[in-house]
Design an enzyme around this catalytic site. Sequence first.
Site, mmCIF file in Angstrom:
data_model
loop_
_atom_site.group_PDB
_atom_site.id
_atom_site.type_symbol
_atom_site.label_atom_id
_atom_site.label_comp_id
_atom_site.label_asym_id
_atom_site.label_seq_id
_atom_site.Cartn_x
_atom_site.Cartn_y
_atom_site.Cartn_z
ATOM 1 N N HIS A 7 0.784 -1.236 0.000
ATOM 2 C CA HIS A 7 0.000 0.000 0.000
ATOM 3 C C HIS A 7 0.817 1.288 0.000
ATOM 4 C CE1 HIS A 7 0.538 0.042 4.451
ATOM 5 N NE2 HIS A 7 0.332 1.342 4.320
ATOM 6 N N GLU A 21 3.490 5.593 -3.169
ATOM 7 C CA GLU A 21 3.670 6.889 -2.518
ATOM 8 C C GLU A 21 5.117 7.107 -2.049
ATOM 9 O OE1 GLU A 21 1.575 9.149 -2.571
ATOM 10 O OE2 GLU A 21 2.027 10.581 -0.981
ATOM 11 N N ASP A 22 5.701 6.062 -1.470
ATOM 12 C CA ASP A 22 6.971 6.276 -0.762
ATOM 13 C C ASP A 22 8.208 5.702 -1.444
ATOM 14 O OD1 ASP A 22 5.513 7.532 1.170
ATOM 15 O OD2 ASP A 22 5.419 5.814 2.528
HETATM 16 MN MN MN Z 1 0.890 3.092 5.499
#
Ligand code: MN
Length: 691
Positions: A72, A76-77
């Site tokens: 997840h 994003e990261d």
């Molecule tokens: Mn998270």
Amino acid sequence: MISSAQLISLIRSYAQNIDEGLIKKAYIFAMEAHGMQKRASGVPYFNHPAEVARILAELHMDVPTIVTGLLHDVIEDTTSSFEEIEEIFGSEIAFLVEGVTKLSRINYTSSKTQQAENFRKFLMAISQDIRVLIVKLADRLHNMRTLNYIVSPEKRMRISLETLEIYAPLAERIGMNELKDELEDIAFYNLYPNEYSLISMRLENINSKSSNFIQNTLIELRRVFKEVNIDATVVGRQKKAYSIWKKMHRRNVSLEQINDIIAFRVIVHTVDECYRALGVIHTNFQIMPGRFKDYISVPKLNGYRSLHTTVIGPMKLPMEVQIRTEEMHKVADEGIAAHWSYKSGEVTADQEEAKKYNWINSLLTILKNSNAPEEAMNNSKLEMFNDEVFCFTPGGDLIALPHGATAIDFAYEIHTDVGNRCIGVKINGKMSPFRTVLRNGDRVDVITAPHQEPDAAWAQFVVTGKAKSCIHKFIKSKEREQFIKLGLQLVRYVTNPSLKKNDIDIKQFHYDNYEKFYYNVGKGIVPLEQLWYKLRDIPHVNSHICLIDFMPGIAVHFAACCHPILDDSIVGIIIPNKGLEIHLANCEKANLPSSYVIKASWNQLNENQQSIVTCLDIVVANKIESFGTITNALSSNNADIINIRTERRSVDFFEIIVDIKVDSEQKLNDVQAALRVSQDVKSVRQLKNEK
Ligand code: MN
């Protein structure tokens, strides 16, 4: 940190035929993608997605959801892209991961308007696939569990506030109560440390004092169920600090006043046994009135079902008792997840039981018609939200309304005054009709004006109980107000136009409350004849009366018992210290010893001056000025009002029946013409030969 082998065996405990390779691949992919990244606690970052996957497995989720838990944060990261995920894990998982990523990008701390926009995006994202929300909730739960590693108190507070305002309510909405409780408790601890420790201390205190209470109560409860052969599992559970704090606020009471901090759960086998168990509780313990709730007959929107009651327990302390079946219990804790698990590729949700939940019905239909629950869940959209629509104020506040709610329902939901003063609505920036049925995500701007009043027609289309009762209440009070004003005008008409409200003695009418008196006059409960008789100067009345045995100076009144009107056959009765009362000749009271009764008749007017007594039925707009319009039209044509009755036919119109006396046919026509030209008068009709 959970290993991939541990994760797989955890999933195996509730599902077979799982794609182990996919789980292992995702585990390694995420671990490598996050590489040397660290959490605030100093542990490798991958620890977090692995724990999120564990939470999801503990909720018995399907494999794509758990894989999404592992992945997840990679978009994003890390340097990984949506395309990369799609290529390796397929479009379904890529779509879920992207959905969670979108949720993560939504920032709640910006301006209120921005918040509304963001929440719209949020709802859009989770309405694509409910699993996105479940992963996000698991993500948030793990972040809350490790919140103490975050150094900045501001950041801890911000995250806690977000949890309390957005994630906990969403978890509750889909029935994941256990997860919700944990989120709330950690958030509460961070936001209100003093309150948290105070309540916790008190809980501990009660706990140590009352461990006997719990034990004794459990023994007692088990005994009474055994006596009547109900096989029940009974457990005692201390309420959470946050729920006690909320209760203190809701009921506005101090901590000392909260006694029922221990809830007992009675779990039985059938719905029938639930009600039998309730009967047993109510027979053995004293009921606290007003605390019984039947969520079995009327389940909560999130599907929660249970019987709740509060009784005085064995140690004279109030205790809440919740009674439910095992299936209901599972739904109460896990919500949607309770209907999710599958064994040997079969859906195991108890379909008969689950059918009773409105929101789960459509979900089950999809599951039934599908071989693969994973695929089916894709299509489920946000079916459980179907009984509600979520709309926003321009300020960004979320307003949840039942399906079919209109703009007026929205206005009343904000505040009674906003509803009552509403003169227009803008939906998504466009002026729209009041009856517009709202849709998810609509932004509703209610335009108000200080002197605006609700329209009775609104009652026809609003759906919320609040809007209905507010409109009804307003109409009632408005009606009352109008009758009071009309009553005052009638009294002024009979006496003098500048009469003040308190100028007359209402005791003679047997009233002691002016409002009530004028209201009854306006409504016609106090007849106009009585007003004439008690308030009007004698000469006016006298002018129509011819007393055969003339007695100079005597006061003449009309009788309230028989209400004689012009041309009735009448007699006068002498009342000592009062004067002469005019009664119908056949009135019971006229049957007195003859010395009290005086012959009387109406003044015969000149032969050539034909006086006409007739009755007009006038329909006027329901406005205060309307009565003035009528009296003006009559008095400017020298018509005398003999009697007046008001009949209220609708909110918009009054029907008024007036008995009048005019000098000629011409004058009668003039009166009707004068009435008809008035804008407030809707119709005038002469009722012939009435009376
Ligand atoms: Mn998270």
